[in-house]
Design a protein around this motif. Sequence first.
Motif, PDB file in Angstrom:
ATOM      1  N   GLN A  59       2.322   1.839  -3.637  1.00 58.32           N
ATOM      2  CA  GLN A  59       1.081   1.999  -4.323  1.00 58.32           C
ATOM      3  C   GLN A  59       0.753   3.619  -4.119  1.00 58.32           C
ATOM      4  OE1 GLN A  59      -0.404   0.763  -6.852  1.00 58.32           O
ATOM      5  NE2 GLN A  59      -2.483   1.418  -7.028  1.00 58.32           N
ATOM      6  N   SER A  60       0.829   3.955  -2.971  1.00 58.41           N
ATOM      7  CA  SER A  60       0.313   5.461  -2.582  1.00 58.41           C
ATOM      8  C   SER A  60       1.565   6.326  -3.253  1.00 58.41           C
ATOM      9  CB  SER A  60       0.338   5.491  -0.966  1.00 58.41           C
ATOM     10  OG  SER A  60      -0.829   5.070  -0.748  1.00 58.41           O
TER      11      SER A  60
ATOM     12  N   ASN B 267       0.944  -1.335   0.036  1.00 58.74           N
ATOM     13  CA  ASN B 267       0.015  -0.143  -0.143  1.00 58.74           C
ATOM     14  C   ASN B 267       0.757   1.183   0.026  1.00 58.74           C
ATOM     15  OD1 ASN B 267      -2.426  -1.455   0.052  1.00 58.74           O
ATOM     16  ND2 ASN B 267      -2.417  -1.517   2.309  1.00 58.74           N
ATOM     17  N   ARG B 268       1.962   1.315   0.674  1.00 56.42           N
ATOM     18  CA  ARG B 268       2.946   2.461   0.679  1.00 56.42           C
ATOM     19  C   ARG B 268       3.572   2.696  -0.865  1.00 56.42           C
ATOM     20  NH1 ARG B 268       4.718   0.332   5.936  1.00 56.42           N
ATOM     21  NH2 ARG B 268       6.383  -0.729   4.640  1.00 56.42           N
TER      22      ARG B 268
ATOM     23  N   SER C  19       1.097   9.106  -6.159  1.00 56.72           N
ATOM     24  CA  SER C  19       1.244  10.382  -5.625  1.00 56.72           C
ATOM     25  C   SER C  19       2.323  11.193  -6.931  1.00 56.72           C
ATOM     26  CB  SER C  19       2.281  10.643  -4.490  1.00 56.72           C
ATOM     27  OG  SER C  19       3.513   9.961  -4.556  1.00 56.72           O
TER      28      SER C  19
END
Length: 376
Positions: A242-243, A239-240, A247
């Motif tokens: 992907q974020s 998830n990190r 961004s």
Amino acid sequence: MNRRRCATAAAISLVCALTALVAPGAAFAATPLAPSTPLAPLFPAAPEPLPPTGAPGASGASGAEKSLEEVRLEIEGLYHQAVSATDAYNLAEEETERQSAEIVKLSQEIVKGQARIDDLKLRAGAAARAQYRSGGLPPEAGLLLTNHPGLFLDGLGRVQQSLKATHDLLKDLKRTQSELASYNKAASAQWQKLEANRLKQAEAQKRIATKIAAAEKLENALEKEERARMLVLEREAANRAQSAWLSTGALKTTTGNAKATTGGQKAVEFARAQLGKPYAWGAEGPGSYDCSGLTSEAWSAAGKGIPRTSQEQWRRLPKVPVDQMRPGDLIIYHADASHVGMYIGDGEIVHAPRPGRTVSIAGAGSMKILGVVRPD
């Protein structure tokens, strides 16, 4: 007339000399092949990544036991090495199948070439026997000894035809022998490639088994609660990533709403239908898949054949910018192109992650993207 007889005498002598070349007992064997030099490997062994922090050989400041995150990274590194070896195995298997087919094709040409040589030898032998029965001269040569102008010219024409036929026969025989030698040489080279790739397969298979066994040993040493916690850490890390990818604005263009082609939609539907099936190295379905086995079978179901391995998909398929990708495109991951997933839209992929996991949906940026390729 005397000049004619002198001219034709030379022609008769040439016919007899050429015919003698194909008399019984003449050798027509193809040139023996010299031993071939062993071929260089078709592809280098994939370099193994450096151990992640906390892997064997790395210790904390106090030498304390590894944290669960360090263990997770070590297991992830081992599985990545296994997946890289799987791609090498798949490529060797693909090359082996191609070379086997080429050997079969060459063998068929060799059989046909040998049959052609046998036929030419029979024809040459028949011509030589006919010459022997006529006392060393072709039958038409007798017509040259006549004093009748018409019969003389007729005989001269037949001698010329016989000369051309003998020349063509020898030329055809020489060409067929040369072709047969080439087929033999090519078959020998393909056989050496076949054996080299079989060795590559065996080496890759051994690497795969070693890395998977090491990863499973680490994972099995964890308590049930630790394994559950490790899954949470794995999802949090994805998830990190992907974020961080989102961004960058990767989906701020038309990518998020891009439409799939008819073929792309069929490929996506096939890939989605495999959700939940286990990863297995070298697998192409229907019960299990590896990463490139899933993508190649999905596009095959859509009517489009693509390379079997992620590395070959990256090398041979057209590349497109990340911000222009559409559903059905393939995202290639890691610097060694050892993983692939199918983009399904809205920033997501469907992929077969690694041993111990199942076909699932993940964020397109949850792993390091090498680039995007488009099968159609």
